[in-house]
Design an enzyme around this catalytic site. Structure first.
Site, short mmCIF file in Angstrom:
data_model
loop_
_atom_site.label_atom_id
_atom_site.label_comp_id
_atom_site.label_asym_id
_atom_site.label_seq_id
_atom_site.Cartn_x
_atom_site.Cartn_y
_atom_site.Cartn_z
CB SER A 5 -5.20 3.07 13.36
OG SER A 5 -4.95 4.39 13.80
CG HIS A 6 -1.02 5.33 13.11
ND1 HIS A 6 -2.37 5.55 12.99
CD2 HIS A 6 -0.48 5.64 11.91
CE1 HIS A 6 -2.63 6.00 11.77
NE2 HIS A 6 -1.51 6.07 11.09
CD GLU A 21 -9.94 3.04 14.18
OE1 GLU A 21 -8.82 3.36 14.62
OE2 GLU A 21 -10.66 2.17 14.70
P1 NDP Z 1 -9.17 10.63 15.74
O1 NDP Z 1 -10.32 11.11 14.97
O2 NDP Z 1 -9.29 9.39 16.51
O3 NDP Z 1 -8.67 11.72 16.83
C1 NDP Z 1 -7.98 12.80 16.48
C2 NDP Z 1 -7.71 13.81 17.59
O4 NDP Z 1 -8.94 14.27 18.14
C3 NDP Z 1 -6.90 13.26 18.75
O5 NDP Z 1 -6.02 14.28 19.18
C4 NDP Z 1 -7.98 12.94 19.77
O6 NDP Z 1 -7.51 12.89 21.11
C5 NDP Z 1 -8.93 14.07 19.56
N1 NDP Z 1 -10.29 13.77 20.00
C6 NDP Z 1 -11.04 12.69 19.66
N2 NDP Z 1 -12.26 12.77 20.26
C7 NDP Z 1 -12.25 13.91 20.98
C8 NDP Z 1 -13.22 14.53 21.82
N3 NDP Z 1 -14.42 14.01 22.02
N4 NDP Z 1 -12.88 15.70 22.42
C9 NDP Z 1 -11.65 16.25 22.22
N5 NDP Z 1 -10.72 15.70 21.44
C10 NDP Z 1 -11.01 14.55 20.82
O7 NDP Z 1 -7.88 10.50 14.78
P2 NDP Z 1 -7.71 10.14 13.24
O8 NDP Z 1 -8.34 8.83 12.92
O9 NDP Z 1 -8.10 11.29 12.41
O10 NDP Z 1 -6.10 9.97 13.21
C11 NDP Z 1 -5.47 9.01 14.02
C12 NDP Z 1 -3.99 9.05 13.86
O11 NDP Z 1 -3.63 8.68 12.57
C13 NDP Z 1 -3.32 10.40 14.11
O12 NDP Z 1 -2.38 10.22 15.14
C14 NDP Z 1 -2.63 10.75 12.81
O13 NDP Z 1 -1.35 11.34 12.93
C15 NDP Z 1 -2.47 9.37 12.19
N6 NDP Z 1 -2.40 9.47 10.74
C16 NDP Z 1 -1.17 9.41 10.14
C17 NDP Z 1 -1.06 9.54 8.78
C18 NDP Z 1 0.26 9.56 8.12
O14 NDP Z 1 0.33 9.87 6.95
N7 NDP Z 1 1.34 9.26 8.77
C19 NDP Z 1 -2.24 9.70 7.93
C20 NDP Z 1 -3.48 9.81 8.67
C21 NDP Z 1 -3.54 9.68 10.04
P3 NDP Z 1 -7.39 11.45 21.85
O15 NDP Z 1 -6.27 10.73 21.12
O16 NDP Z 1 -7.10 11.76 23.27
O17 NDP Z 1 -8.71 10.75 21.66
O1 PYC Z 2 -3.95 5.71 8.61
O2 PYC Z 2 -4.39 7.10 6.97
C1 PYC Z 2 -3.60 6.41 7.64
C2 PYC Z 2 -2.18 6.44 7.31
C3 PYC Z 2 -1.60 6.76 6.13
C4 PYC Z 2 -0.25 6.64 6.29
C5 PYC Z 2 -0.04 6.26 7.56
N1 PYC Z 2 -1.23 6.15 8.18
#
Ligand code: NDP
Ligand code: PYC
Length: 333
Positions: free
Chosen positions: A44-45, A185
């Site tokens: 997703s990123h 996602e």
């Molecule tokens: P996820 O729900 O996929 O995962 C989030 C974290 O939880 C990761 O560190 C992951 O590790 C860990 N994790 C997942 N499953 C397990 C498990 N079973 N046991 C232990 N740890 C676990 O992520 P999101 O969808 O919430 O976010 C994804 C990305 O999006 C992030 O990197 C975030 O920075 C980015 N994002 C950026 C935004 C922005 O404004 N720039 C806005 C929103 C999100 P692992 O990766 O090893 O699975």
């Molecule tokens: O996936 O929620 C997201 C997001 C917002 C800005 C960058 N990624």
């Protein structure tokens, strides 16, 4: 599926960005985070975000030749004005000053203002753990997420990430949106025509939905109900008004329907263990290892373990990009 080496991913990303007018420094910094996203199978990123970057540029919402300016705001605060560019170069520009301030004060903050932000935070967190620092980062986004008990968007997807360096091991890092899942996602589910699990979002009428499009049009939900909701509110505050920058609602208003990436600030906090612990660092970090052993000893995994496995695979075999995404990216070249 197209199979690409990481060098090819980097090359494609840089070529697209340069062709569309990004400066060399901006293109390199942005492309590198996409390479990291693909490499660690955080799709997703990854390079999917090229489409978003170019859409943001076409909407006139990012400065492709931005030159970040670094200020020493206070003994413990570095401020970087991103000049309306993407956050990555601004982060890189402030990194050394953050390290120095953390070394002298024990704790220091890097405030980024006026940036367009789309990246995964673990990339930055790992830059800090590589320096032996403990790190925390967060930022707002666009108002897409309903507060627990509400029905309409107020918060951004507001990610929060934390890192802890480990001797001779990959750092302990977690990084997640305070929404049930990142918006990217849900966008990938929509592109693939796949339903989303219940609990990720509600339709414009406020009803639970498995339609990615309805959730994108309606509101996303926080993770963990009121707990994710409170964390999302905290992030709005400490990475919004506290640093003199926009909230997610203000970022969405600034977007004015353009559909560009969010425009706001970011707060990064670094802790220098040497300043906290002096010559006792090794002893206490050894104690921390017991915590990780206790978690893994139960068969549970540490956050980022999946990423590190994916990284090892990608470094060896390259990465796979879906044909339709590859075609969409080629069209940008
Ligand atoms: P996820 O729900 O996929 O995962 C989030 C974290 O939880 C990761 O560190 C992951 O590790 C860990 N994790 C997942 N499953 C397990 C498990 N079973 N046991 C232990 N740890 C676990 O992520 P999101 O969808 O919430 O976010 C994804 C990305 O999006 C992030 O990197 C975030 O920075 C980015 N994002 C950026 C935004 C922005 O404004 N720039 C806005 C929103 C999100 P692992 O990766 O090893 O699975
Ligand atoms: O996936 O929620 C997201 C997001 C917002 C800005 C960058 N990624």
């Amino acid at each position: 599926m197209a199979r690409l080496t990481l060098a090819e991913v980097r090359d494609i990303a840089e070529r697209v960005l340069l062709k569309h007018g990004f400066s060399d420094l901006q293109a390199k910094a942005v492309a590198e985070t996409m390479v990291c996203g693909e490499r660690d199978e955080c799709r997703s990123h990854g390079i999917y975000r090229l489409l978003v970057c170019i859409a943001t540029l076409s909407a006139g919402k990012v400065n492709p030749t931005a030159v970040p300016v670094v200020y020493s705001q206070a003994p413990g605060i570095v401020r970087v004005d991103a000049d309306g560019g993407f956050s990555q170069l601004a982060f890189q520009s402030g990194l050394e000053a953050l390290k120095q301030k953390a070394a002298s004060n024990g704790i220091a903050a890097l405030v980024i203002n006026n940036c367009i932000h789309f990246s995964a935070l673990w990339v930055e967190i790992e830059a800090l753990t590589d320096m032996g620092l403990v790190a925390l980062a967060c930022n707002p986004s666009h108002a897409w997420v309903a507060p627990a008990g509400g029905r309409g968007p107020v918060f951004g997807t507001n990610p929060i990430a934390f890192g802890w360096p480990r001797k001779d091991k990959d750092p302990f890092v977690f990084d997640f949106a305070t929404s049930a899942v990142a918006r990217g996602e849900i966008e990938l589910h929509r592109r693939a025509g796949k339903p989303i699990p219940l609990g990720w979002g509600v339709s414009p009428e406020g009803e639970p939905t498995t339609s990615a499009q309805h959730a994108l049009d309606g509101a996303m939900l926080t993770f963990g109900g009121h707990k994710g909701s409170a964390l999302a509110a905290m992030i709005e505050l400490i990475a919004g008004p506290l640093i003199g920058d926009l909230t997610s609602a203000e970022s969405l208003a600034h977007d004015d329907g353009a559909g560009a990436s969010p425009y706001h600030g970011e707060l990064i906090i670094a802790f220098d263990p040497k300043r906290f612990l002096g010559d006792q660092v090794d002893y206490h970090f050894e104690r921390a290892e017991r915590l990780f052993a206790d978690i893994e000893g139960q068969g549970a995994r540490l956050p980022s373990a999946r990423r590190y496995e994916a990284r090892a695979r990608s470094l060896l075999n390259g990465v796979e990009v879906s044909d339709d995404l590859y075609a969409d990216i080629q069209a940008l070249i």
